[in-house]
Motif scaffolding. Structure first.
Motif, PDB file in Angstrom:
ATOM      1  N   ARG A   1       0.829  -1.212   0.000  1.00 46.81           N
ATOM      2  CA  ARG A   1       0.000   0.000   0.000  1.00 46.81           C
ATOM      3  C   ARG A   1       0.859   1.257   0.000  1.00 46.81           C
ATOM      4  NH1 ARG A   1      -3.757  -2.537   4.754  1.00 46.81           N
ATOM      5  NH2 ARG A   1      -5.225  -3.714   3.433  1.00 46.81           N
ATOM      6  N   GLU A   2       1.911   1.255   0.788  1.00 46.06           N
ATOM      7  CA  GLU A   2       2.724   2.461   0.909  1.00 46.06           C
ATOM      8  C   GLU A   2       3.629   2.680  -0.306  1.00 46.06           C
ATOM      9  OE1 GLU A   2       4.293   3.626   4.552  1.00 46.06           O
ATOM     10  OE2 GLU A   2       2.871   2.509   5.794  1.00 46.06           O
ATOM     11  N   LEU A   3       3.994   1.588  -0.992  1.00 51.96           N
ATOM     12  CA  LEU A   3       4.837   1.718  -2.177  1.00 51.96           C
ATOM     13  C   LEU A   3       4.023   1.846  -3.460  1.00 51.96           C
ATOM     14  CD1 LEU A   3       7.640  -0.944  -1.479  1.00 51.96           C
ATOM     15  CD2 LEU A   3       7.693   1.510  -1.016  1.00 51.96           C
ATOM     16  N   GLY A   4       2.746   1.453  -3.395  1.00 53.68           N
ATOM     17  CA  GLY A   4       1.906   1.496  -4.585  1.00 53.68           C
ATOM     18  C   GLY A   4       2.220   0.381  -5.565  1.00 53.68           C
ATOM     19  N   VAL A   5       2.566  -0.800  -5.031  1.00 52.93           N
ATOM     20  CA  VAL A   5       2.858  -1.958  -5.874  1.00 52.93           C
ATOM     21  C   VAL A   5       1.945  -3.105  -5.438  1.00 52.93           C
ATOM     22  CG1 VAL A   5       5.246  -1.259  -6.217  1.00 52.93           C
ATOM     23  CG2 VAL A   5       4.687  -2.786  -4.314  1.00 52.93           C
ATOM     24  N   SER A   6       1.938  -4.179  -6.228  1.00 53.07           N
ATOM     25  CA  SER A   6       1.106  -5.329  -5.883  1.00 53.07           C
ATOM     26  C   SER A   6       1.650  -6.035  -4.647  1.00 53.07           C
ATOM     27  CB  SER A   6       1.055  -6.318  -7.051  1.00 53.07           C
ATOM     28  OG  SER A   6       2.317  -6.937  -7.236  1.00 53.07           O
ATOM     29  N   TYR A   7       0.797  -6.855  -4.028  1.00 49.00           N
ATOM     30  CA  TYR A   7       1.236  -7.593  -2.836  1.00 49.00           C
ATOM     31  C   TYR A   7       2.398  -8.516  -3.174  1.00 49.00           C
ATOM     32  CZ  TYR A   7       1.409 -11.029   0.882  1.00 49.00           C
ATOM     33  OH  TYR A   7       1.853 -11.860   1.878  1.00 49.00           O
ATOM     34  N   ASN A   8       2.311  -9.238  -4.317  1.00 51.36           N
ATOM     35  CA  ASN A   8       3.381 -10.174  -4.689  1.00 51.36           C
ATOM     36  C   ASN A   8       4.709  -9.450  -4.879  1.00 51.36           C
ATOM     37  OD1 ASN A   8       1.630 -12.335  -4.597  1.00 51.36           O
ATOM     38  ND2 ASN A   8       1.248 -12.374  -6.802  1.00 51.36           N
ATOM     39  N   THR A   9       4.660  -8.280  -5.500  1.00 45.57           N
ATOM     40  CA  THR A   9       5.883  -7.493  -5.685  1.00 45.57           C
ATOM     41  C   THR A   9       6.446  -7.047  -4.342  1.00 45.57           C
ATOM     42  OG1 THR A   9       5.185  -6.710  -7.869  1.00 45.57           O
ATOM     43  CG2 THR A   9       6.840  -5.393  -6.717  1.00 45.57           C
ATOM     44  N   ALA A  10       5.562  -6.586  -3.462  1.00 42.87           N
ATOM     45  CA  ALA A  10       6.000  -6.132  -2.141  1.00 42.87           C
ATOM     46  C   ALA A  10       6.602  -7.286  -1.345  1.00 42.87           C
ATOM     47  CB  ALA A  10       4.829  -5.506  -1.382  1.00 42.87           C
ATOM     48  N   TRP A  11       6.001  -8.475  -1.457  1.00 42.13           N
ATOM     49  CA  TRP A  11       6.521  -9.639  -0.726  1.00 42.13           C
ATOM     50  C   TRP A  11       7.922  -9.985  -1.202  1.00 42.13           C
ATOM     51  CZ3 TRP A  11       8.557 -14.420  -1.359  1.00 42.13           C
ATOM     52  CH2 TRP A  11       8.543 -15.281  -0.257  1.00 42.13           C
ATOM     53  N   LYS A  12       8.114 -10.039  -2.526  1.00 40.86           N
ATOM     54  CA  LYS A  12       9.441 -10.358  -3.063  1.00 40.86           C
ATOM     55  C   LYS A  12      10.463  -9.314  -2.636  1.00 40.86           C
ATOM     56  CE  LYS A  12       7.389 -12.411  -7.206  1.00 40.86           C
ATOM     57  NZ  LYS A  12       7.210 -12.238  -8.672  1.00 40.86           N
ATOM     58  N   LEU A  13      10.090  -8.055  -2.750  1.00 38.45           N
ATOM     59  CA  LEU A  13      11.007  -6.969  -2.392  1.00 38.45           C
ATOM     60  C   LEU A  13      11.381  -7.048  -0.915  1.00 38.45           C
ATOM     61  CD1 LEU A  13      10.557  -3.292  -3.578  1.00 38.45           C
ATOM     62  CD2 LEU A  13      11.297  -3.823  -1.273  1.00 38.45           C
ATOM     63  N   LYS A  14      10.368  -7.237  -0.070  1.00 39.06           N
ATOM     64  CA  LYS A  14      10.614  -7.294   1.377  1.00 39.06           C
ATOM     65  C   LYS A  14      11.536  -8.449   1.737  1.00 39.06           C
ATOM     66  CE  LYS A  14       8.237  -8.242   5.753  1.00 39.06           C
ATOM     67  NZ  LYS A  14       8.871  -7.215   6.601  1.00 39.06           N
ATOM     68  N   HIS A  15      11.284  -9.621   1.176  1.00 41.20           N
ATOM     69  CA  HIS A  15      12.093 -10.780   1.551  1.00 41.20           C
ATOM     70  C   HIS A  15      13.504 -10.708   0.984  1.00 41.20           C
ATOM     71  CE1 HIS A  15       9.507 -13.580   3.859  1.00 41.20           C
ATOM     72  NE2 HIS A  15       8.572 -12.766   3.403  1.00 41.20           N
ATOM     73  N   LYS A  16      13.683 -10.029  -0.125  1.00 45.41           N
ATOM     74  CA  LYS A  16      15.049  -9.811  -0.609  1.00 45.41           C
ATOM     75  C   LYS A  16      15.807  -8.899   0.355  1.00 45.41           C
ATOM     76  CE  LYS A  16      14.425 -10.689  -5.533  1.00 45.41           C
ATOM     77  NZ  LYS A  16      14.673 -10.211  -6.911  1.00 45.41           N
ATOM     78  N   LEU A  17      15.132  -7.889   0.868  1.00 43.64           N
ATOM     79  CA  LEU A  17      15.780  -6.997   1.829  1.00 43.64           C
ATOM     80  C   LEU A  17      16.030  -7.717   3.153  1.00 43.64           C
ATOM     81  CD1 LEU A  17      13.870  -3.645   1.155  1.00 43.64           C
ATOM     82  CD2 LEU A  17      16.052  -4.431   0.216  1.00 43.64           C
ATOM     83  N   LEU A  18      15.108  -8.589   3.556  1.00 44.84           N
ATOM     84  CA  LEU A  18      15.337  -9.377   4.773  1.00 44.84           C
ATOM     85  C   LEU A  18      16.508 -10.338   4.584  1.00 44.84           C
ATOM     86  CD1 LEU A  18      11.785 -10.298   6.156  1.00 44.84           C
ATOM     87  CD2 LEU A  18      13.166  -8.251   6.539  1.00 44.84           C
ATOM     88  N   GLN A  19      16.696 -10.821   3.351  1.00 47.40           N
ATOM     89  CA  GLN A  19      17.828 -11.701   3.076  1.00 47.40           C
ATOM     90  C   GLN A  19      19.149 -10.968   3.277  1.00 47.40           C
ATOM     91  OE1 GLN A  19      17.593 -14.893   2.555  1.00 47.40           O
ATOM     92  NE2 GLN A  19      19.750 -15.349   2.103  1.00 47.40           N
ATOM     93  N   VAL A  20      19.174  -9.681   2.932  1.00 50.48           N
ATOM     94  CA  VAL A  20      20.365  -8.858   3.177  1.00 50.48           C
ATOM     95  C   VAL A  20      20.662  -8.833   4.679  1.00 50.48           C
ATOM     96  CG1 VAL A  20      21.345  -6.534   3.034  1.00 50.48           C
ATOM     97  CG2 VAL A  20      20.000  -7.441   1.131  1.00 50.48           C
ATOM     98  N   MET A  21      19.627  -8.597   5.477  1.00 51.53           N
ATOM     99  CA  MET A  21      19.799  -8.565   6.923  1.00 51.53           C
ATOM    100  C   MET A  21      20.273  -9.912   7.440  1.00 51.53           C
ATOM    101  SD  MET A  21      16.376  -6.459   8.065  1.00 51.53           S
ATOM    102  CE  MET A  21      16.087  -4.766   7.564  1.00 51.53           C
ATOM    103  N   TYR A  22      19.659 -10.978   6.931  1.00 50.50           N
ATOM    104  CA  TYR A  22      20.020 -12.315   7.386  1.00 50.50           C
ATOM    105  C   TYR A  22      21.492 -12.617   7.111  1.00 50.50           C
ATOM    106  CZ  TYR A  22      20.373 -17.386   7.500  1.00 50.50           C
ATOM    107  OH  TYR A  22      20.791 -18.661   7.768  1.00 50.50           O
ATOM    108  N   GLU A  23      21.936 -12.371   5.882  1.00 50.41           N
ATOM    109  CA  GLU A  23      23.316 -12.694   5.520  1.00 50.41           C
ATOM    110  C   GLU A  23      24.308 -11.835   6.287  1.00 50.41           C
ATOM    111  OE1 GLU A  23      24.207 -13.180   1.419  1.00 50.41           O
ATOM    112  OE2 GLU A  23      22.319 -14.194   0.955  1.00 50.41           O
TER     113      GLU A  23
END
Length: 313
Positions: A106-128
């Motif tokens: 909602r805040e980025l103005g993208v679809s849920y699937n896009t937001a999920w992929k984007l979020k988990h890629k950023l979480l992967q950065v944190m994880y590594e």
């Protein structure tokens, strides 16, 4: 009573963020600096001279290899503007309890699937980034589970429960400094030895309860203080485990308050999100530049790996 300086630090305001990263050009310049802090380096031959092509590619003068700004990074292959990525990074790093993929969409103005992929890629950065960090000094450690009540077997070994280790490093005054939240396959002696070798610096003082797996710290490498706490509320109130119990409460409140549910195979990333923000809470303004440096060095994470999660996170 005096205000906690860490809790009341100003952080990076949204207007200040937009002033630094509000345009695509500003984001490209920032990513270039963090990817190549000493100037362009060809990923193929290591040459430092280049020209920039009209399509936004960088071409090496020596081997003529062409690369994009995002190639080989967590942003690899993206069709989203960098301004969208940077805003997502801001929302993930500056909020204490994080943000769900639905709210992010909602805040980025993208679809849920896009937001999920984007979020988990950023979480992967944190994880590594978290995996190379260790704890030292006085460390409170405890076993914990994520997962609500469901029919079937209860307690340890329940299929719907996700086991993880919570460890908190404190200073001489007893204040929490750093935290580790690591998923484990189970609370066994071998699993705890593996965790100790990777995450706890030899010579550290480890405070644990009487769970059998914590005998892994009964070696000359560590000073192990074992406290038999029993069960019930009295064990939670034990002052020796004040901060690890506080952190566990905050983790579970943050996860249940932000997400309706999380899949067990993605748990390592959600735990990494809390760990990453907690350990960098002392300087909120510096969190985005530090994140960009790591993101520029994190290899691509294709969706087929992202959704599998468990073998990679």
């Amino acid at each position: 009573m005096a205000r906690n300086a860490i809790q009341f630090q100003p952080g990076l305001s949204l207007p200040a963020f937009l002033g630094q990263y509000g345009t695509e050009g500003q984001c490209r310049e920032a990513l270039f600096r963090h990817r190549w802090p000493r100037g362009f380096v060809c990923p193929d031959c290591g040459n430092t001279t280049y020209c920039q092509l009209a399509r936004g590619l960088y071409q090496c003068h020596r081997c003529h290899h062409q690369t994009s700004l995002t190639a080989g990074t967590i942003f690899h292959g993206t069709h989203l503007p960098l301004t969208t990525w940077f805003l997502a990074i801001y929302l993930l790093t500056q909020r204490k309890n994080g943000i769900s993929a639905l709210q992010l969409s909602r805040e980025l103005g993208v679809s849920y699937n896009t937001a999920w992929k984007l979020k988990h890629k950023l979480l992967q950065v944190m994880y590594e980034r978290n995996q190379s960090e260790t704890l030292t000094g006085r460390i409170e450690i405890d076993d914990a589970y994520l997962g609500g009540e469901r029919p079937g077997k209860r307690g340890r070994g329940a299929e719907h429960k996700v086991p993880f280790i919570a460890a908190v490093q404190t200073d001489e005054e007893g204040h929490p400094q750093r935290v580790q939240l690591r998923r484990v396959s189970g609370f066994t002696l071998d699993e705890m030895r593996r965790y100790a070798q990777q995450a706890i610096v030899p010579g550290s003082q480890v405070i644990s309860d009487g769970l059998g797996c914590f005998r892994a710290f009964d070696t000359p490498l560590y000073v192990h203080d074992c406290h038999i706490t029993g069960g019930g509320r009295a064990s939670v109130k034990n002052p020796e485990f004040n901060w690890v119990n506080t952190v566990l409460g905050n983790v579970k409140n943050a996860i249940t308050g932000t997400y309706h549910a999380i899949r067990g195979k993605h748990t390592p990333r959600y735990l990494a999100e809390f760990e990453y923000r907690f350990n960098r809470r002392y300087d909120l303004k510096a969190m985005i530049p530090r994140f960009l440096t790591v993101a520029a060095r994190t290899p691509p994470m294709p969706y087929r790996f992202l959704k599998m999660a468990e073998p990679y996170a």
